[in-house]
Design an enzyme around this catalytic site. Sequence first.
Site, PDB file in Angstrom:
ATOM      1  N   ASP A  13      41.917  46.014  34.069  1.00 60.23           N
ATOM      2  CA  ASP A  13      41.878  44.575  34.433  1.00 60.23           C
ATOM      3  C   ASP A  13      40.466  44.412  35.271  1.00 60.23           C
ATOM      4  O   ASP A  13      40.428  43.342  35.599  1.00 60.23           O
ATOM      5  CB  ASP A  13      42.868  43.867  34.859  1.00 60.23           C
ATOM      6  CG  ASP A  13      43.263  44.438  36.060  1.00 60.23           C
ATOM      7  OD1 ASP A  13      42.772  45.533  36.620  1.00 60.23           O
ATOM      8  OD2 ASP A  13      44.275  44.200  36.783  1.00 60.23           O
ATOM      9  N   CYS A  16      40.824  48.524  38.106  1.00 63.42           N
ATOM     10  CA  CYS A  16      41.759  49.527  38.114  1.00 63.42           C
ATOM     11  C   CYS A  16      41.206  50.542  39.317  1.00 63.42           C
ATOM     12  O   CYS A  16      42.338  51.320  39.792  1.00 63.42           O
ATOM     13  CB  CYS A  16      41.270  50.313  36.859  1.00 63.42           C
ATOM     14  SG  CYS A  16      39.497  50.960  36.447  1.00 63.42           S
ATOM     15  N   HIS A 120      37.585  53.926  32.957  1.00 64.57           N
ATOM     16  CA  HIS A 120      38.841  53.618  33.820  1.00 64.57           C
ATOM     17  C   HIS A 120      39.453  54.516  34.645  1.00 64.57           C
ATOM     18  O   HIS A 120      39.437  55.728  34.436  1.00 64.57           O
ATOM     19  CB  HIS A 120      39.784  53.352  32.626  1.00 64.57           C
ATOM     20  CG  HIS A 120      41.209  52.896  33.048  1.00 64.57           C
ATOM     21  ND1 HIS A 120      41.327  51.566  33.278  1.00 64.57           N
ATOM     22  CD2 HIS A 120      42.394  53.553  33.588  1.00 64.57           C
ATOM     23  CE1 HIS A 120      42.664  51.432  34.014  1.00 64.57           C
ATOM     24  NE2 HIS A 120      43.302  52.617  33.974  1.00 64.57           N
ATOM     25  N   HIS A 201      35.974  39.357  28.321  1.00 61.78           N
ATOM     26  CA  HIS A 201      36.742  40.373  27.623  1.00 61.78           C
ATOM     27  C   HIS A 201      36.629  41.720  28.134  1.00 61.78           C
ATOM     28  O   HIS A 201      35.617  42.057  28.253  1.00 61.78           O
ATOM     29  CB  HIS A 201      36.175  40.356  25.777  1.00 61.78           C
ATOM     30  CG  HIS A 201      36.088  38.905  25.547  1.00 61.78           C
ATOM     31  ND1 HIS A 201      35.566  38.728  24.215  1.00 61.78           N
ATOM     32  CD2 HIS A 201      36.611  37.833  25.876  1.00 61.78           C
ATOM     33  CE1 HIS A 201      35.799  37.493  24.132  1.00 61.78           C
ATOM     34  NE2 HIS A 201      36.507  36.904  24.951  1.00 61.78           N
TER      35      HIS A 201
END
Length: 208
Positions: A13, A16, A120, A201
């Site tokens: 999101d 992280c 991530h 997005h």
Amino acid sequence: MEGVVVRRVIPSDNSCLFNAVGYVMDHDRHRASELRQVIAAAVASDPLKYNEAFLGKSNDDYCAWITNPEKWGGAIELSILSEYYAREIAAYDIQTSRCDLYGQSKGYRERVMLIYDGLHYDALAMSPFENAPHEFDQTIFVVNSNRTIGPVESLALNLVKDAQRKRSYTNTANFTLRCGVCQIGVIGQKEAVEHAQATGHVNFQEYR
């Protein structure tokens, strides 16, 4: 030493890094807004160190930028959080199996571990056995006199190398992604970040 090193997945999101640090430091996956404020305060308090050349933007602009939940963190933020918690942060990169160690010159006595796939961050923890409840996770490890954390380090590296063999990483220079929201295709981390920042997005899938 009994147990296994496990990867604790943090939601994708844009926060992280902060939530992964929150988990390994405090067993709390919801520390992002608080830790963003910690970083902004540290940067604002030392404009000589955190100057435009260092940050890539003015001190004020950076502080506004890092407190925006849409923006991603990286090396600058990890070094500040290492200092804030007075613990080393080891960030393992799956693609290269390199470990970037933040705070290593400060003589800290404890270390936490993260894993990074190119886009991530997740948390690494020591669990008594596979699929044990998260409550049993050990995430803080004592740094011994030779500046290692003992056998945990090789277990962590084995996990990273296993993820590397499975190609569980994103080559951020030239990977192709499709936005899961609007289906637009982007190439490379720079385009993905720009698209995320322009649209909000953040649900990308890699495709070849």
